[in-house]
Write a protein that holds these residues in place. Structure first.
Motif, PDB file in Angstrom:
ATOM      1  N   LEU A  45       0.838  -1.203   0.000  1.00 29.47           N
ATOM      2  CA  LEU A  45       0.000   0.000   0.000  1.00 29.47           C
ATOM      3  C   LEU A  45       0.870   1.249   0.000  1.00 29.47           C
ATOM      4  O   LEU A  45       1.633   1.486   0.948  1.00 29.47           O
ATOM      5  N   SER A 106      -1.622  -1.629  -4.220  1.00 29.68           N
ATOM      6  CA  SER A 106      -2.664  -0.603  -4.286  1.00 29.68           C
ATOM      7  C   SER A 106      -2.185   0.595  -3.473  1.00 29.68           C
ATOM      8  O   SER A 106      -0.989   0.742  -3.208  1.00 29.68           O
ATOM      9  N   ASN A 107      -3.102   1.470  -3.087  1.00 30.18           N
ATOM     10  CA  ASN A 107      -2.783   2.658  -2.299  1.00 30.18           C
ATOM     11  C   ASN A 107      -3.810   2.868  -1.197  1.00 30.18           C
ATOM     12  O   ASN A 107      -4.955   2.390  -1.297  1.00 30.18           O
ATOM     13  N   ALA A 108      -3.395   3.623  -0.171  1.00 31.44           N
ATOM     14  CA  ALA A 108      -4.329   3.982   0.894  1.00 31.44           C
ATOM     15  C   ALA A 108      -5.385   4.949   0.386  1.00 31.44           C
ATOM     16  O   ALA A 108      -6.549   4.915   0.820  1.00 31.44           O
ATOM     17  N   SER A 134     -11.764   5.893   0.385  1.00 31.36           N
ATOM     18  CA  SER A 134     -10.655   5.012   0.017  1.00 31.36           C
ATOM     19  C   SER A 134     -10.262   4.112   1.174  1.00 31.36           C
ATOM     20  O   SER A 134     -10.075   2.886   1.007  1.00 31.36           O
ATOM     21  N   LYS A 137     -12.508   1.251   1.769  1.00 34.58           N
ATOM     22  CA  LYS A 137     -12.326   0.227   0.731  1.00 34.58           C
ATOM     23  C   LYS A 137     -11.031  -0.557   0.949  1.00 34.58           C
ATOM     24  O   LYS A 137     -10.973  -1.764   0.684  1.00 34.58           O
ATOM     25  N   VAL A 138      -9.993   0.107   1.434  1.00 33.95           N
ATOM     26  CA  VAL A 138      -8.742  -0.588   1.735  1.00 33.95           C
ATOM     27  C   VAL A 138      -8.947  -1.575   2.880  1.00 33.95           C
ATOM     28  O   VAL A 138      -8.420  -2.702   2.852  1.00 33.95           O
ATOM     29  N   GLU A 139      -9.712  -1.179   3.878  1.00 35.12           N
ATOM     30  CA  GLU A 139     -10.024  -2.096   4.973  1.00 35.12           C
ATOM     31  C   GLU A 139     -10.751  -3.336   4.436  1.00 35.12           C
ATOM     32  O   GLU A 139     -10.448  -4.480   4.807  1.00 35.12           O
ATOM     33  N   MET A 141     -10.438  -4.417   1.391  1.00 32.07           N
ATOM     34  CA  MET A 141      -9.439  -5.112   0.585  1.00 32.07           C
ATOM     35  C   MET A 141      -8.612  -6.075   1.440  1.00 32.07           C
ATOM     36  O   MET A 141      -8.360  -7.224   1.042  1.00 32.07           O
ATOM     37  N   LEU A 161      -2.929   5.001   7.847  1.00 33.43           N
ATOM     38  CA  LEU A 161      -3.541   3.685   8.051  1.00 33.43           C
ATOM     39  C   LEU A 161      -3.633   3.330   9.533  1.00 33.43           C
ATOM     40  O   LEU A 161      -4.640   2.776   9.977  1.00 33.43           O
TER      41      LEU A 161
END
Length: 219
Positions: A45, A106-108, A134, A137-139, A141, A161
């Motif tokens: 990330l 991906s990215n944060a 975002s 969505k990362v959580e 992911m 994060l």
């Protein structure tokens, strides 16, 4: 739903969110940088995509507008020669680049900005809305992909994060007043944050980072 279909659905969700709420942000967005698969060795990330609005329009907008939400077939960190990709291969994972082939990147924050100062310069409520979207969505992911480890690029990304996910950390490698490597405490999967790969760091300090990092990633 397969992981591949989930990844396409995620990219479609981001596209629709951007189109309906923030289409005036001409930088657009980017979600994945290579193939997406379940239980990768690493989920990498970064902070957010770089580049200009022209990059989004040239490389992604037509594809997305035509309903193609599939992730790239090849991992950019293995095939590209821009600074971060090159330093991930040569400095961060030196001699252990098989980990990149077993990673998802991906990215944060999914939304593109030329640099962090430009991102911080947009109205606070708009920026926070895109960041929270975002990060949620990362959580998702992390839960959906179930990686063995999460590797975080840069301490700004790490702090973002850590605040959102609510974990404690321990910094294991430092230089003077800068953090070089930190790890999460009581977090599954383990998160490891490193100084951003684009930062000028001596070979000696990269060796110190690798001595802590590689056992965590390969253990």
């Amino acid at each position: 739903m397969s992981v591949e279909k989930w990844a396409e659905s995620l990219e479609e969700d981001v596209f629709n969110y951007w189109k309906q709420n923030h289409q005036d942000w001409k930088g657009g967005f980017r979600v994945f940088y290579g193939p997406v698969f379940a239980k990768p060795e690493l989920l990498i990330l970064g902070y957010q995509p770089g580049g200009d609005p022209e990059d989004f329009e040239r490389d992604h907008l037509d594809r997305l507008s035509n309903g193609d939400f599939s992730p790239p077939e090849r991992h950019e960190y293995l095939t590209s020669d821009y600074t971060i990709a090159r330093r991930m291969r040569r400095k961060v994972l030196k001699d252990h680049n098989e980990l990149l082939a077993e990673s998802v990147k991906s990215n944060a924050i999914f939304f593109r900005a030329k640099d962090i100062d430009r991102w911080k310069g947009i109205p606070g409520s708009k920026r926070r809305d895109m960041e929270e979207f975002s990060l949620d969505k990362v959580e998702e992911m992390v839960e959906r992909l179930n990686p063995k480890s999460v590797l975080v690029e840069g301490m700004a990304t790490w702090d973002l994060l850590r605040s959102h996910l609510g974990f404690d950390d321990e910094c294991k490698v430092r230089r003077t007043n800068a953090r070089l490597l930190c790890v999460s405490k009581n977090k599954d999967p383990i998160f490891t944050g490193i100084i951003h790969p684009s930062t000028r760091v001596s070979d000696e300090n990269w060796a110190r980072v690798r001595s802590e990092l590689l056992p965590l990633l390969k253990g």
